[in-house]
Design a protein around this motif. Sequence first.
Motif, PDB file in Angstrom:
ATOM      1  N   ARG A  50       0.833  -1.206   0.000  1.00  0.00           N
ATOM      2  CA  ARG A  50       0.000   0.000   0.000  1.00  0.00           C
ATOM      3  C   ARG A  50       0.867   1.255   0.000  1.00  0.00           C
ATOM      4  O   ARG A  50       0.548   2.245  -0.649  1.00  0.00           O
ATOM      5  CB  ARG A  50      -0.929   0.000   1.219  1.00  0.00           C
ATOM      6  N   ALA A  53       2.228   1.770  -3.395  1.00  0.00           N
ATOM      7  CA  ALA A  53       1.192   2.176  -4.348  1.00  0.00           C
ATOM      8  C   ALA A  53       1.002   3.685  -4.379  1.00  0.00           C
ATOM      9  O   ALA A  53       0.449   4.218  -5.340  1.00  0.00           O
ATOM     10  CB  ALA A  53      -0.130   1.500  -3.993  1.00  0.00           C
ATOM     11  N   VAL A  58       0.318  -0.093  -9.171  1.00  0.00           N
ATOM     12  CA  VAL A  58       0.178  -1.409  -8.555  1.00  0.00           C
ATOM     13  C   VAL A  58       0.176  -2.460  -9.658  1.00  0.00           C
ATOM     14  O   VAL A  58      -0.518  -2.306 -10.663  1.00  0.00           O
ATOM     15  CB  VAL A  58      -1.143  -1.489  -7.758  1.00  0.00           C
ATOM     16  N   ARG A  63      -4.044  -5.794  -8.001  1.00  0.00           N
ATOM     17  CA  ARG A  63      -4.965  -4.667  -7.867  1.00  0.00           C
ATOM     18  C   ARG A  63      -6.235  -5.020  -7.121  1.00  0.00           C
ATOM     19  O   ARG A  63      -6.911  -4.133  -6.594  1.00  0.00           O
ATOM     20  CB  ARG A  63      -5.301  -4.106  -9.259  1.00  0.00           C
ATOM     21  N   ALA A  68      -4.520   1.565  -5.485  1.00  0.00           N
ATOM     22  CA  ALA A  68      -3.823   2.843  -5.349  1.00  0.00           C
ATOM     23  C   ALA A  68      -4.738   3.843  -4.653  1.00  0.00           C
ATOM     24  O   ALA A  68      -5.946   3.862  -4.899  1.00  0.00           O
ATOM     25  CB  ALA A  68      -3.420   3.359  -6.730  1.00  0.00           C
TER      26      ALA A  68
END
Length: 258
Positions: A50, A53, A58, A63, A68
């Motif tokens: 995370r 991102a 990503v 995903r 993101a």
Amino acid sequence: MAGGLGRRERDRAATAGLIGPEAGMALFDTARTLPHAHLVPVALDLARLREQAKGQPVPALLRGLVRAPAERTRAGAAAPRDLAADLARLPEPEQRRTLLDLVRAQAAAVLGYDGPDAVAADHAFTKLGFDSLTAVELRNRLTAATALRLPAALVFEHPTPAALAAHLWTSLAVSTDPAGAGTADVLAGLDRLEAAVGRLAAAGADSPEVADRLRALLARVTEGETDAAGVKTAVADRLEDASASDVFDFIDKELGLS
């Protein structure tokens, strides 16, 4: 293959969620006892993913697990940087140097080097330690930094940092300004000038000082201007008796600034 990796490569693999050889072999033995046809053992650190991102795309496979963060526009928040606009304010040599510094810095980050000085501008990416995975990571970082659509084989098509920086400069279509005059800043200033003169005209005010300054400025901008017959235009004569609003109307029509 994983057993032959060095420390830097192992660290990078761990960041990507890959597992070490010992754990990998144990999971392989376990997978052979299971009825599933396709298994992908991977060590996922979702918190780390995370965080990553926020600055780079990503991977498509992840995903569904890591999205993101949505970009939100807040009052007073800084607008995203426009790299091409920033570069346009610089002379061409500085534009190219800025892009080369960007490529070297991002390459160093991908490879885990201490800084861009460890990435020579004329050394091939393959000699620096890039492989297909790290090449894609560098592409992703440069995509985020430049907002360009860049191919996955970017570092193989442009095999050195210098060549890649030159490609980015061309792709960004930077308008060069060798004198460093800052065309974008000048146009922004003219926008403010237009608003100010408009307020004068709306109030019915006529300022000879403003008209004189505008005439002098326009003469500098159009120095050497010729008409259709190739004869030099006498700007001062054309505007000799013009008021401030007349001069600004001339600027609108002749320079297309309205």
